[in-house]
Structures are given as C-alpha cells and as structure tokens.
Design an enzyme around this catalytic site. Structure first.
Site, PDB file in Angstrom:
ATOM      1  N   TYR A 151       0.840  -1.190   0.000  1.00 38.82           N
ATOM      2  CA  TYR A 151       0.000   0.000   0.000  1.00 38.82           C
ATOM      3  C   TYR A 151       0.882   1.250   0.000  1.00 38.82           C
ATOM      4  CZ  TYR A 151      -4.106  -2.891   0.798  1.00 38.82           C
ATOM      5  OH  TYR A 151      -5.110  -3.829   0.652  1.00 38.82           O
ATOM      6  N   ASP A 165       1.965 -12.371   1.041  1.00 37.58           N
ATOM      7  CA  ASP A 165       0.890 -13.266   1.461  1.00 37.58           C
ATOM      8  C   ASP A 165       1.314 -14.720   1.597  1.00 37.58           C
ATOM      9  OD1 ASP A 165      -1.119 -11.358   1.822  1.00 37.58           O
ATOM     10  OD2 ASP A 165      -1.564 -11.324  -0.313  1.00 37.58           O
ATOM     11  N   TYR A 251      -9.095  -9.986   1.256  1.00 41.99           N
ATOM     12  CA  TYR A 251      -9.041 -10.320  -0.168  1.00 41.99           C
ATOM     13  C   TYR A 251      -9.125 -11.825  -0.407  1.00 41.99           C
ATOM     14  CZ  TYR A 251      -8.063  -5.819  -2.387  1.00 41.99           C
ATOM     15  OH  TYR A 251      -8.173  -4.557  -2.899  1.00 41.99           O
ATOM     16  N   HIS A 309      -2.962   0.745  -4.038  1.00 43.78           N
ATOM     17  CA  HIS A 309      -2.010  -0.315  -3.707  1.00 43.78           C
ATOM     18  C   HIS A 309      -1.742  -1.153  -4.952  1.00 43.78           C
ATOM     19  CE1 HIS A 309      -6.062  -1.939  -3.104  1.00 43.78           C
ATOM     20  NE2 HIS A 309      -5.568  -3.143  -3.345  1.00 43.78           N
ATOM     21  N   HIS A 311      -1.168  -5.372  -6.466  1.00 44.13           N
ATOM     22  CA  HIS A 311      -1.195  -6.826  -6.297  1.00 44.13           C
ATOM     23  C   HIS A 311      -0.158  -7.385  -7.270  1.00 44.13           C
ATOM     24  CE1 HIS A 311      -5.210  -6.674  -4.269  1.00 44.13           C
ATOM     25  NE2 HIS A 311      -5.365  -5.624  -5.073  1.00 44.13           N
ATOM     26  N   HIS A 474      -3.802  -1.150  -8.229  1.00 46.65           N
ATOM     27  CA  HIS A 474      -5.219  -1.063  -7.892  1.00 46.65           C
ATOM     28  C   HIS A 474      -5.561   0.340  -7.408  1.00 46.65           C
ATOM     29  CE1 HIS A 474      -8.863  -3.076  -5.701  1.00 46.65           C
ATOM     30  NE2 HIS A 474      -9.210  -2.080  -6.492  1.00 46.65           N
TER      31      HIS A 474
END
Length: 515
Positions: A151, A165, A251, A309, A311, A474
């Site tokens: 972010y 993640d 998410y 942010h 991904h 995003h």
C-alpha cells in the site's frame, strides 16, 4: 470489535521497533451487525503485540477519526429486488474428458502431477504434451513463487502494510473451499487437500482444488468463399482449468492454471473480496477535507477511502522445453530502411539475441517484444530451436503493474526486488524456491531473486528456472464497493516453433446444433 493481526515489515528501527523482536501489528474494526466489519475501520489506532511474552508493546494513536457507521452488507441482504437470472448449466452427458489417477491428471494431450503446498498452493509438475505419440517435456515444476500487496499510504495505520501473502501467512493453509455453481461450474471435480498446520499436525481442507473442462470459443475458423471446397471449417476450443482460491483477510485470490489443446498455458489470477479501506472525514469529493483525505486513494463511499495499492504475483516456472537444457532468447521486431528497391521506404525485421547471464535476463516486459525459453539442442522440421514464449502481461482488467511504485531507497524495495521486474531467469538451484527468500518476515535485505542473480551465472544451454512477475496497480473505484467483482490479470506460456504445424488439426468437427 474485530481485531486483525498483521505483519510489520522492516524499517531499520525508524519505526521504533527492535529488529529481532517477534511482533505483529493489530488494527481493529467495529462490527455493527451488517456482516461487513471491514466497512467500519477504527482509524489511527494500532496495537503493537510482542509474540514472545504475549503482551502489548505499545499503542500507536494518531487521533480520532469518526468510524463510518452506515451499514454496508455485501451479501445482497439490503437489495429490494433480486435479479431474474435463468440457470446456465454445463453438462457432460457421455462422461468427463479429464481423467485422474492418484495425483496424475490426463486431459487431451496433457499429462501432469498435481499437489498442494502449504505456502504457495497448487504445484504442477512433470508436465508433458503428447505430440503425435511422443510425450514431450514442457515443465518440470511450476507454482506461485510468491506475491506482495504493498500500500502507498504513509499514515500510522498503513505505512507498514505490504503483505507477502504466501511467504508470511501461507496461502495454501488459507485455502478457501470451493462451491459448485458459483466458484466453479457444476461439472467440476472437487479435490480435498491435506496439509500441516502451524504445529505440524495434519488437517484436511475439503473442496480445495477444482478441475474442470469448459468451452472457450472457436479454436480456429475459416469460411472459404472460393476454390474447390467452399464452406466453413471451425473447431471448438476447450480448456482444462485447475482452480484454487486463497483468502487472506479481506481479499480472496483465485488462481487458474488453464491448459489448451494447442499447447498454450494461461496463468490467470483474479482478485475479489473487500477492499482495505480507510476512515476519513470527507463525505464527498467537494468537502474541504477531500483533497487531503484522497491524497493516497479514492473516496468510494461517504467517509471511506480505498487506498491505492498493488497486487504483484511471481510464478516460479522450472521449464524443461523438450529437455533440461534451455536458454532465454530475445526477438525484437524493429523498423529498418528498405534497401531492396521498390516504393517502400521501410521494412519490418526481427533481431534475435540469446541472453548469456542471469543479470542480463532481469528486465521489465515490453508487450511489443518476444521473449522465448528455447532448447537450442532441439529443432522443429524447419530448423528453428523449439521454444515457449513468455508473456507476463497477456491482458487484465486493472492497470498493469509495470514495476514497484516505490523509490529505490524505500525499505520495501530493498527487501522484495522481484516486484519491480517481470522476467528473471536463473540457473537451477534446488535451494532457490521463493522470489522473496525463504524467511521474508522482517528480513533486512532481499534474500530472494536479487540475491539469486548476484553471482551472474550462465543461463545459456543449462538447466534454468524462469521467474515470471505479473500484477496490477489497484486504484479503487466506487463500483468495487462494498465488494469487488473479480478483477483479473493474465499471463501466458505459448509454444513458439515447438510444433511443426497447427497442433489441433485433428480436433473433431462436431455435429451442428440447432436452437
């Protein structure tokens, strides 16, 4: 109140935290009974938790921002009318075309082994393509390597949010069970997965992976109007999909391995779920506070900003294109002067180069260029080396992440360099498994891909590993709130002179159907 534990990253003590401490940061939300506590963040309040002695090390409090209290359910409970949608059903009246024995899957010309990993999810291995009776190697092992969701907001509750993640949370262990008819079509085979939890004990996730065939448009078509054989020739394209979904907090990430009869392999990642949002004072963009409140995001509801942010996903692809000895080739289409006569002033030509070393392989991907993993020891019938094209960006529904949106002196950039380049090729090393390194949580430096290529080994005609990075930037919009329709990013591996001709000429011509 709902409290969410988050990893804290590394800032060399500039955040007031000791590097060797085992810490989490906890941010909280208010549960107002609408089923969507994510819509009610308690802003500017962060608890730092010491996991060694189970204590709160400190509270970071930057002042009160009113909690957005308007109910925002995402399950349709507040909708007065439900859409009238007729059923859409995929049937296989004569049985499935895909077969499975133990963990081996066979579909049309493809054969491969499928397993689940606690960190990276599904792993595809020993992938071969049956080319007129010859089983040809394509890939020894392929999987998600790692991913990051950074972010861009520097506020106290946001500056540390850059989630690795798989490396920090374990995406396989956070697998979301799939439901027939919504997550996957009703013809899907649903497979369980047994993994080890944090204590080393086995547990089973039902419906963890789906395997299904689907219609995907015409494989080819031509309607001939001249000659001795006029008429239409078209064949139906089918795809085999291996689908897996992992839910990490707000998410939900949908990963599809898509195999086509023509040798194409598509890697698709869909992001859905609920945006991580920030409570602000502004109700509309016309408020006096709006300019400051939306500096790092978009006002997607009254008093709610969706923070900008990225991904970013990296796939570890141990390709064995017709064997282990592979090379990276660049093919660049260019404009050249016409020296052959005639009225044309310029011509189109291609210039080729084999990339010699690991460091030279590292690059941002330009969709106008051609990047191939070739086997220089095997040729098709025209004499070209057999290969597979590498396409990190093969379309998407969010803006592509061309690189990391951070300065090079930012701590995150120093720790996870894989997010800035789309193509990396390394000489095979069994200890090099993850682009962010084996132990990325609170790592001071990049122990992943940046470290892997520092010795600059040869990647010509050796056993190599392709690391392909893709992703999206995003920038939030109102249509993604209170729940985000699935947004996709697509990558592809495509045969390039791997075959001698169109590999699907033997597809059957189906009987025409009537409405």
């Amino acid at each position: 109140m709902v409290a969410t534990p988050l990893t804290v990253g590394y800032f060399e003590g500039e955040d007031g935290l000791e590097h060797d401490s085992r810490l989490l940061k906890v941010v909280s939300y208010l549960d107002v009974g609408d089923g969507n506590y994510w819509a009610h963040p308690i802003e500017n309040l962060v608890a730092v938790v010491d996991l060694e002695d189970n204590s709160i090390l400190k509270i970071e409090d930057e002042g009160v921002v009113p909690i957005p209290m308007t109910p925002r359910p995402y399950d349709g409970r507040n909708q007065s009318e439900i859409a009238d949608v007729k059923p859409l059903v995929t049937l296989e009246p004569e049985g499935r075309n895909v077969s499975m024995m133990d963990n081996m899957i066979h579909w049309q010309n493809w054969d491969f082994h499928l397993k689940m990993d606690a960190r990276v999810g599904p792993v595809i291995s020993t992938l071969t393509y049956d080319d007129q009776g010859e089983k040809r190697k394509v890939m020894y092992e392929g999987s998600l390597g790692g991913m990051i969701v950074p972010y861009g907001d520097p506020d106290v509750g946001w500056y540390f949010k850059a989630y690795l993640d798989s490396g920090e949370y374990g995406m396989g262990n956070l697998t979301s069970p799939l439901e027939l008819g919504t997550d996957v079509p009703i013809n899907a085979m649903l497979l369980p997965a047994t993994l080890a939890d944090n204590n080393g004990d086995p547990f089973t996730i039902p419906n963890a992976i789906a395997v299904f065939e689907r219609y995907a448009g015409p494989e080819f078509k031509h309607n001939e109007m001249l000659g001795s054989n006029p008429g239409n020739e078209s064949r139906q394209r089918r795809e085999l999909v291996i689908r897996w979904v992992s839910t990490i907090g707000n998410y939900d990430y949908m990963f599809d391995w898509i195999f086509m009869a023509n040798g194409n392999i598509q890697l698709t990642v869909g992001a859905s779920g609920i945006e991580a949002v920030k409570a602000v004072r502004s109700r509309t963009i016309h408020d006096e506070t709006a300019e400051e409140d939306t500096r790092y995001g978009t006002l997607i509801d009254h008093n709610i900003v969706g923070t900008t942010h990225q991904h970013i996903y990296n796939f570890r692809l141990d390709l064995d294109v017709d064997g282990e000895q592979n090379s990276l080739m660049e093919v660049n289409p260019v404009v050249a002067e016409n020296t052959e006569g005639g009225p044309r002033k310029s011509v189109m030509v291609t210039r080729e180069r084999v990339v010699p070393t690991e460091l030279e392989s590292v690059q941002k991907f330009d969709p106008s260029t051609i990047r191939l993993m070739i086997n220089p020891n095997e040729e098709n019938r025209m004499g070209y080396p057999v290969g597979y094209q590498v396409i990190p960006f093969a379309g998407g529904t969010h803006p592509i992440a061309k690189g990391a949106l951070f300065s090079e002196d930012d701590w995150l950039f120093r720790r996870a360099n894989f997010m800035d380049k789309q193509i990396w090729v390394t000489q095979y090393n069994p200890d090099e498994r993850f682009p962010e390194g084996k132990y990325p949580n609170r790592a001071e430096t990049d122990t992943g891909l940046k470290a892997f290529v520092e010795d600059d080994q040869s990647i010509e005609n050796v056993d190599t590993v392709l690391w392909m990075t893709t992703g999206a930037t995003h920038v939030a919009r109102a249509e993604e709130w209170p729940i985000m329709p699935t947004e996709y990013v697509h990558s592809m591996l495509k045969p390039w002179n791997f075959f001698d001709q169109t590999p699907t000429l033997n597809l059957p011509d189906p009987e025409p159907l009537e409405n």
